[in-house]
Each structure stands twice: as structure tokens, then as C-alpha cells.
Scaffold this active site. Structure first.
Site, PDB file in Angstrom:
ATOM      1  N   GLY A  13       0.843  -1.185   0.000  1.00 22.56           N
ATOM      2  CA  GLY A  13       0.000   0.000   0.000  1.00 22.56           C
ATOM      3  C   GLY A  13       0.877   1.233   0.000  1.00 22.56           C
ATOM      4  CB  ALA A  15       3.396   6.864   2.540  1.00 23.13           C
ATOM      5  NE  ARG A  16       1.700   7.421   8.682  1.00 25.95           N
ATOM      6  CZ  ARG A  16       2.135   6.668   9.664  1.00 25.95           C
ATOM      7  NH1 ARG A  16       3.204   5.926   9.495  1.00 25.95           N
ATOM      8  NH2 ARG A  16       1.528   6.636  10.817  1.00 25.95           N
ATOM      9  CB  SER A  17      -1.983   2.697   2.896  1.00 31.81           C
ATOM     10  OG  SER A  17      -1.086   1.628   3.121  1.00 31.81           O
ATOM     11  N   GLY A  18      -2.104   2.181   6.295  1.00 31.16           N
ATOM     12  CA  GLY A  18      -2.569   1.225   7.295  1.00 31.16           C
ATOM     13  C   GLY A  18      -2.011  -0.166   7.110  1.00 31.16           C
ATOM     14  CE  LYS A  19       3.368   0.455   3.487  1.00 31.32           C
ATOM     15  NZ  LYS A  19       2.912   1.796   3.855  1.00 31.32           N
ATOM     16  CG  HIS A  54       6.186   0.680  13.424  1.00 30.95           C
ATOM     17  ND1 HIS A  54       5.661  -0.234  12.557  1.00 30.95           N
ATOM     18  CD2 HIS A  54       6.121   1.875  12.797  1.00 30.95           C
ATOM     19  CE1 HIS A  54       5.295   0.380  11.441  1.00 30.95           C
ATOM     20  NE2 HIS A  54       5.572   1.664  11.565  1.00 30.95           N
ATOM     21  CD  GLU A  66      17.143  -2.917  16.542  1.00 27.80           C
ATOM     22  OE1 GLU A  66      18.185  -2.364  16.147  1.00 27.80           O
ATOM     23  OE2 GLU A  66      16.524  -2.565  17.557  1.00 27.80           O
TER      24      GLU A  66
END
Length: 192
Positions: A13, A15-19, A54, A66
């Protein structure tokens, strides 16, 4: 429970789509022992803030690895005692790779694409060999205008190639728009 052949789920998705939020809910309902592979490098305050957001959303029971580079090793390690992996995200991982190249390497477009393709193939192989479910989060970066700068175009092209490769391998592909996930593979099958 380990599978004979690992399972790939792709969540994409803008940026900032909720993926990421969707991917977190997905692994929480489909896994028991969850690993989170974080690919971001904290190089500035903006990234520090995003990483903290996150982290706050993740349960303490999730084990974090990481892995800004050589993430196939983190996948193999996580697969040893986890049944589900959330990999967030492919496009940042590719960005790390491209930013590690010298100017001479970046001048060779075929080399850049070959190295990016190898990196994605290693991730896929690690999931398949590990026998785990892995949810890969990625960005759709090619839906806008053609980037002005060469590095941005290389990045867009590498991300597009990676997304296509992962989608080809994936058992399910979700596109998130305005926080709503759409199962693309299911939709495509209904259209045929």
C-alpha cells in the site's frame, strides 16, 4: 507449528495506508510465537519517532530482530523458534541496500537490479526453508510521478521488481487503502 514449506503473505500500500497495522493484526490472529523483523535504521529524529510508534503497538511477547542488512539471517534465526514472522518493511530494506552502494555501483543499473533481486530471492528462500509464515510489508512507490533523480528512479524500479517477485511467490497479497485491506489474489481469481 512448522510447515514443510514456508508461507509468504504480502501486504502492500501507499505511505500511511494502514499496511503495518493490518499486518500486525494479521500475524496476531494467525500466529502464536511471533517474530518482528525491523529493517529501519534510526538515523534521525523522524525515524526514531516512527520506530517508537511501531514498538509501542507490538506486544512484549513478540521477539524483535533488527536487520537492516542480511535479513535472511534474521529470518533463519527467527524460524528456529517462532511460527510467524512480520517483516517490516521490504522497501526500507531495499533503501538500506541502495544507500550502501558506491557511486560507481549505482551507475551500473543492471548491477543494482541484480543485487536487489538477489536480496529478495534470499529472503524468499529463507522463509521457504524455515517453514514459517512470513508477512512482508512493502510500499507501492510507483503510483506517482516519475522521480526527478536517478537514485529515486532506481529505488522505485527495484521496489516494483521486488513487490512483483514477492507477489508471485505469495500465497496471499493484500493492498491497503485508507486502512482497508483488499485481498488482491482473491479478487483477481474472482475476475477470471
Amino acid at each position: 507449528m512448522k510447515q514443510e514449506r514456508g508461507e509468504i503473505i504480502l501486504v502492500t500500500g501507499g505511505a500511511r495506508s494502514g499496511k503495518s497495522a493490518f499486518a500486525e493484526r494479521y500475524v496476531a490472529t494467525h500466529g502464536r510465537r511471533i517474530a518482528y523483523i525491523a529493517t529501519a535504521q534510526v538515523l534521525d529524529d523522524e525515524m526514531r519517532y516512527r520506530v517508537e510508534l511501531h514498538k509501542r503497538r507490538r506486544p512484549e511477547t513478540w521477539r524483535t530482530y533488527e536487520a537492516p542488512f542480511a535479513a535472511e539471517q534474521a529470518i533463519a534465526k527467527a524460524a528456529s523458534d517462532r511460527d510467524t514472522i512480520l517483516f517490516d518493511c521490504v522497501t526500507i530494506y531495499l533503501s538500506n541496500l541502495l544507500c550502501s552502494f558506491s557511486e560507481e555501483q549505482l551507475a551500473d543499473e543492471a548491477l543494482v537490479h541484480a543485487q536487489a533481486d538477489v536480496a529478495i530471492d534470499r529472503l524468499i528462500a529463507a522463509v521457504r526453508a524455515g517453514g514459517v509464515r512470513c508477512v512482508f510489508v512493502t510500499n507501492e512507490v510507483g503510483a506517482g510521478i516519475v522521480p526527478e533523480h536517478r537514485l529515486s528512479r532506481l529505488y522505485r524500479d527495484a521496489a516494483g521488481r521486488a513487490n512483483q517477485r514477492l507477489a508471485q511467490e505469495a500465497e496471499a497479497v493484500y493492498l491497503t487503502v485508507a486502512g482497508i485491506p483488499v485481498n488482491l489474489r482473491k479478487l483477481a481469481e474472482e475476475q477470471q
